[in-house]
Design a protein around this motif. Structure first.
Motif, PDB file in Angstrom:
ATOM      1  N   ASN A  41      25.646  28.936  22.968  1.00  0.00           N
ATOM      2  CA  ASN A  41      26.551  28.157  23.811  1.00  0.00           C
ATOM      3  C   ASN A  41      25.810  27.134  24.673  1.00  0.00           C
ATOM      4  O   ASN A  41      26.162  25.955  24.672  1.00  0.00           O
ATOM      5  CB  ASN A  41      27.398  29.092  24.684  1.00  0.00           C
ATOM      6  N   PRO A  42      24.767  27.543  25.402  1.00  0.00           N
ATOM      7  CA  PRO A  42      24.022  26.533  26.170  1.00  0.00           C
ATOM      8  C   PRO A  42      23.301  25.521  25.291  1.00  0.00           C
ATOM      9  O   PRO A  42      23.130  24.368  25.688  1.00  0.00           O
ATOM     10  CB  PRO A  42      23.042  27.367  27.000  1.00  0.00           C
ATOM     11  N   ALA A  43      22.883  25.943  24.100  1.00  0.00           N
ATOM     12  CA  ALA A  43      22.219  25.003  23.197  1.00  0.00           C
ATOM     13  C   ALA A  43      23.162  23.862  22.823  1.00  0.00           C
ATOM     14  O   ALA A  43      22.745  22.701  22.690  1.00  0.00           O
ATOM     15  CB  ALA A  43      21.750  25.731  21.942  1.00  0.00           C
ATOM     16  N   ILE A  44      24.455  24.189  22.669  1.00  0.00           N
ATOM     17  CA  ILE A  44      25.452  23.168  22.315  1.00  0.00           C
ATOM     18  C   ILE A  44      25.878  22.366  23.540  1.00  0.00           C
ATOM     19  O   ILE A  44      25.837  21.132  23.547  1.00  0.00           O
ATOM     20  CB  ILE A  44      26.673  23.829  21.655  1.00  0.00           C
ATOM     21  N   LEU A  45      26.260  23.056  24.612  1.00  0.00           N
ATOM     22  CA  LEU A  45      26.798  22.366  25.780  1.00  0.00           C
ATOM     23  C   LEU A  45      25.742  21.537  26.515  1.00  0.00           C
ATOM     24  O   LEU A  45      26.064  20.500  27.109  1.00  0.00           O
ATOM     25  CB  LEU A  45      27.422  23.375  26.747  1.00  0.00           C
ATOM     26  N   SER A  46      24.480  21.982  26.485  1.00  0.00           N
ATOM     27  CA  SER A  46      23.430  21.246  27.204  1.00  0.00           C
ATOM     28  C   SER A  46      23.159  19.878  26.597  1.00  0.00           C
ATOM     29  O   SER A  46      22.522  19.026  27.228  1.00  0.00           O
ATOM     30  CB  SER A  46      22.136  22.068  27.245  1.00  0.00           C
ATOM     31  N   GLN A  47      23.644  19.655  25.375  1.00  0.00           N
ATOM     32  CA  GLN A  47      23.495  18.330  24.771  1.00  0.00           C
ATOM     33  C   GLN A  47      24.480  17.332  25.375  1.00  0.00           C
ATOM     34  O   GLN A  47      24.286  16.114  25.269  1.00  0.00           O
ATOM     35  CB  GLN A  47      23.722  18.417  23.260  1.00  0.00           C
ATOM     36  N   ALA A  48      25.527  17.852  26.026  1.00  0.00           N
ATOM     37  CA  ALA A  48      26.538  16.985  26.622  1.00  0.00           C
ATOM     38  C   ALA A  48      26.524  17.006  28.147  1.00  0.00           C
ATOM     39  O   ALA A  48      26.978  16.061  28.791  1.00  0.00           O
ATOM     40  CB  ALA A  48      27.927  17.397  26.123  1.00  0.00           C
ATOM     41  N   PHE A  97      33.555  21.305  20.014  1.00  0.00           N
ATOM     42  CA  PHE A  97      34.575  20.297  20.281  1.00  0.00           C
ATOM     43  C   PHE A  97      34.371  19.698  21.669  1.00  0.00           C
ATOM     44  O   PHE A  97      34.455  18.476  21.870  1.00  0.00           O
ATOM     45  CB  PHE A  97      35.966  20.920  20.168  1.00  0.00           C
ATOM     46  N   PHE A  98      34.096  20.560  22.641  1.00  0.00           N
ATOM     47  CA  PHE A  98      33.838  20.134  24.019  1.00  0.00           C
ATOM     48  C   PHE A  98      32.682  19.141  24.071  1.00  0.00           C
ATOM     49  O   PHE A  98      32.792  18.049  24.654  1.00  0.00           O
ATOM     50  CB  PHE A  98      33.514  21.372  24.868  1.00  0.00           C
ATOM     51  N   ALA A  99      31.562  19.512  23.455  1.00  0.00           N
ATOM     52  CA  ALA A  99      30.339  18.708  23.569  1.00  0.00           C
ATOM     53  C   ALA A  99      30.365  17.454  22.709  1.00  0.00           C
ATOM     54  O   ALA A  99      30.144  16.339  23.199  1.00  0.00           O
ATOM     55  CB  ALA A  99      29.125  19.562  23.210  1.00  0.00           C
ATOM     56  N   PHE A 100      30.634  17.633  21.416  1.00  0.00           N
ATOM     57  CA  PHE A 100      30.438  16.530  20.478  1.00  0.00           C
ATOM     58  C   PHE A 100      31.648  15.601  20.353  1.00  0.00           C
ATOM     59  O   PHE A 100      31.488  14.389  20.184  1.00  0.00           O
ATOM     60  CB  PHE A 100      30.061  17.086  19.103  1.00  0.00           C
ATOM     61  N   THR A 101      32.861  16.165  20.438  1.00  0.00           N
ATOM     62  CA  THR A 101      34.051  15.332  20.285  1.00  0.00           C
ATOM     63  C   THR A 101      34.487  14.725  21.619  1.00  0.00           C
ATOM     64  O   THR A 101      34.636  13.511  21.745  1.00  0.00           O
ATOM     65  CB  THR A 101      35.218  16.146  19.688  1.00  0.00           C
ATOM     66  N   VAL A 102      34.674  15.583  22.626  1.00  0.00           N
ATOM     67  CA  VAL A 102      35.242  15.124  23.896  1.00  0.00           C
ATOM     68  C   VAL A 102      34.226  14.343  24.731  1.00  0.00           C
ATOM     69  O   VAL A 102      34.484  13.211  25.153  1.00  0.00           O
ATOM     70  CB  VAL A 102      35.788  16.318  24.701  1.00  0.00           C
ATOM     71  N   VAL A 103      33.054  14.946  24.959  1.00  0.00           N
ATOM     72  CA  VAL A 103      32.080  14.318  25.857  1.00  0.00           C
ATOM     73  C   VAL A 103      31.266  13.229  25.149  1.00  0.00           C
ATOM     74  O   VAL A 103      31.279  12.063  25.555  1.00  0.00           O
ATOM     75  CB  VAL A 103      31.137  15.380  26.470  1.00  0.00           C
ATOM     76  N   LEU A 104      30.572  13.593  24.090  1.00  0.00           N
ATOM     77  CA  LEU A 104      29.716  12.621  23.405  1.00  0.00           C
ATOM     78  C   LEU A 104      30.512  11.644  22.547  1.00  0.00           C
ATOM     79  O   LEU A 104      30.161  10.463  22.443  1.00  0.00           O
ATOM     80  CB  LEU A 104      28.684  13.357  22.548  1.00  0.00           C
ATOM     81  N   PRO A 109      33.594  12.194  30.797  1.00  0.00           N
ATOM     82  CA  PRO A 109      32.612  12.936  31.599  1.00  0.00           C
ATOM     83  C   PRO A 109      32.757  14.442  31.399  1.00  0.00           C
ATOM     84  O   PRO A 109      33.882  14.952  31.276  1.00  0.00           O
ATOM     85  CB  PRO A 109      32.955  12.530  33.040  1.00  0.00           C
ATOM     86  N   TRP A 110      31.626  15.134  31.394  1.00  0.00           N
ATOM     87  CA  TRP A 110      31.681  16.570  31.142  1.00  0.00           C
ATOM     88  C   TRP A 110      32.450  17.297  32.240  1.00  0.00           C
ATOM     89  O   TRP A 110      33.071  18.330  31.987  1.00  0.00           O
ATOM     90  CB  TRP A 110      30.280  17.161  30.977  1.00  0.00           C
ATOM     91  N   GLN A 111      32.443  16.735  33.442  1.00  0.00           N
ATOM     92  CA  GLN A 111      33.216  17.353  34.523  1.00  0.00           C
ATOM     93  C   GLN A 111      34.714  17.305  34.206  1.00  0.00           C
ATOM     94  O   GLN A 111      35.457  18.249  34.490  1.00  0.00           O
ATOM     95  CB  GLN A 111      32.945  16.632  35.846  1.00  0.00           C
ATOM     96  N   THR A 112      35.151  16.179  33.605  1.00  0.00           N
ATOM     97  CA  THR A 112      36.564  16.038  33.235  1.00  0.00           C
ATOM     98  C   THR A 112      36.928  16.993  32.100  1.00  0.00           C
ATOM     99  O   THR A 112      38.027  17.552  32.066  1.00  0.00           O
ATOM    100  CB  THR A 112      36.858  14.588  32.812  1.00  0.00           C
ATOM    101  N   ALA A 113      35.982  17.187  31.167  1.00  0.00           N
ATOM    102  CA  ALA A 113      36.217  18.130  30.066  1.00  0.00           C
ATOM    103  C   ALA A 113      36.381  19.550  30.614  1.00  0.00           C
ATOM    104  O   ALA A 113      37.240  20.307  30.150  1.00  0.00           O
ATOM    105  CB  ALA A 113      35.074  18.066  29.070  1.00  0.00           C
TER     106      ALA A 113
END
Length: 476
Positions: A41-48, A97-104, A109-113
């Protein structure tokens, strides 16, 4: 009254045909099967997620702590409120979806996600409280409910074999059999699966835990003995740390370098609520909502069928209680700084070991909590060892297909599509949708429309509309 008796009485362990020792083993098994999320999970989210003044390794560790705490909260609710043996954590697929679609992808902004995840959680709490989620899930056709377990089993099997590199990518056919003999990790994984299945077939209690730990130990011993290169069977960085500093020194180094302060991440969703584009924000919330709704529904039904929790109508009694655990976990997770929390299909590993009550879930939560000081060393458990549990349980879960009436065309079509579409699309939600949409159509073609609930037609129509909008490019 001793602690064992107190726990047994609190969770009605005897009534469910279990005992405290079995529940403990089941909880540890489920945790080992899903512990990969602490790293993935952090490996994915930390990219965004980027926090000014902090290096990405620090952000990684913050998200890992948030992941653990969100999992603990949700699973404790599952244990104490729902009394079900299900583990919860930030969901795979939803974090991507959170990291790659919505944010990146969309540049939100990740705060909005995180704010969108928070709103989704509040909606789930409200809908669960009035029984709306349970009502919709109970509309699922019977063949779909009975096929979900096998579908999830196929999905687990597919995921596990890929992570173990037994199945690899291939341009011509998408996937093919990997070179198992020439890939030490894959070979150890296959041998571990066979060893675990033998233990299971012989009725050995804790067979999955034994298989995971034995396979992981074999990998480390192979690296230490120089039989294979360390990078082939263990994390090379961790191996190097232990090789240079010894066991005690390596553990101390890893544990003392963890970033435990995650306050820059927690509460960030409030900033996301302050400045949003209403249209885009609503669509993001809706997509999170849709995927989480059907993923959770499929998982609950699938693992419940596997644990023989469903009644004669294929429904899970008091379903609103485990659904509330999911809703609370999602809301709290967003406040802590992680993506949508959901029930985990890996819960079936603990159920296979005999877990039947919330005591199993409580043990899962305790294991997550105990993992906090050791966030840095969770990767000591190699992928091929932890993912063998998915392969083993995936095979076992196919036992559920015996409940399906394969002689009836509507059952055959909807059940088979439910099972096959899940692994082929990498989505429990897509598999459910395929079964739900086709069931009333085939029933109508057979002249059996009287057997179709009006709500099933509405649900099928809504799913068709959703996918039409999505594939037509109108969702975003």
């Amino acid at each position: 009254m001793g602690l064992t008796d107190t726990l047994a009485a609190r969770f009605d362990v005897t009534e469910y045909g279990s005992d405290v020792r079995t529940e403990l083993i089941a909880g540890i098994t489920t945790f080992l099967a899903m512990s990969y999320i602490i790293v993935v999970n952090p490996a994915i989210l930390s990219q965004a997620i980027v926090i000014e003044g902090y290096e990405q390794i620090q952000v990684f560790q913050m998200i890992a702590i948030a992941t653990i705490l969100a999992s603990v909260v949700a699973t404790v609710v599952m244990a104490l409120y729902a009394n079900r043996p299900f583990g919860l954590a930030p969901g795979m697929g939803l974090n991507a979806f959170f990291a790659f679609t919505v944010v990146l992808g969309l540049g939100i902004p990740w705060q909005t996600a995180l704010a969108a995840v928070f709103v989704e959680g509040i909606l789930f709490i409200a809908l669960t409280a009035v029984g709306a989620r349970e009502y919709v899930i109970n509309l699922f056709p019977k063949p779909v409910k009975y096929a979900v377990g096998a579908g999830i089993g196929a999905f687990l099997l597919f995921i596990g074999l890929q992570e173990m590199q037994v199945i690899v990518g291939y341009e011509g056919t998408l996937v093919e059999l990997g070179d198992v003999v020439a890939t030490p990790g894959a070979l150890l994984g296959v041998l571990g699966v066979l060893f675990t299945l033998v233990l299971w077939a012989r009725g050995v209690t804790g067979s999955i835990v034994i298989g995971i730990l034995t396979t992981a130990t074999a990998g480390w011993l192979a690296a230490i003995a120089g039989v294979v290169a360390p990078a082939a069977v263990v994390d090379e960085g961790l191996y190097g740390t232990f090789a240079e500093q010894g066991v005690i020194g390596g553990l101390l180094t890893l544990v003392t370098t963890v970033q435990f302060d995650f306050t820059p991440l927690a509460g960030a969703f409030l900033d996301g609520l302050a400045d949003i584009d209403p249209v885009t924000f609503t669509l993001v919330v809706f997509t999170f909502f849709f995927v989480d709704f059907f993923d959770t529904a499929g998982t609950l039904i699938g693992v419940s069928q596997f644990g023989d929790f469903l009644d004669d109508d294929g429904e899970l009694p008091d379903m609103d209680e485990p659904l509330m655990a999911d809703a609370v976990g999602t809301t709290v997770g967003a406040m802590l700084g992680t993506s949508t929390v959901t029930t985990y299909i890996e819960s079936s590993t603990g159920i296979e070991e005999g877990g039947r009550t919330g005591l199993t879930a409580l043990v899962v939560a305790a294991c997550f909590l105990l993992a906090i000081p050791f966030v840095a060393i969770v990767p000591l458990l190699p992928d091929y060892a932890s993912f063998l549990a998915l392969v083993v349980v995936g095979v076992i879960m196919f036992q559920g297909v015996t409940d399906i009436d394969w002689s009836h065309p509507a059952w055959t079509v909807s059940a088979s599509l439910t099972i096959l579409v899940m692994p082929l699309t990498y989505s429990i939600a897509d598999g459910l949708a395929a079964g739900i949409v086709t069931f009333p159509i085939i029933k109508a073609a057979m002249g059996e429309t009287d057997d179709v609930h009006p709500g099933q037609w509405v649900l099928a129509a809504l799913l068709v509309a959703y996918y039409a909008l999505q594939t037509g490019g109108f969702v975003f």
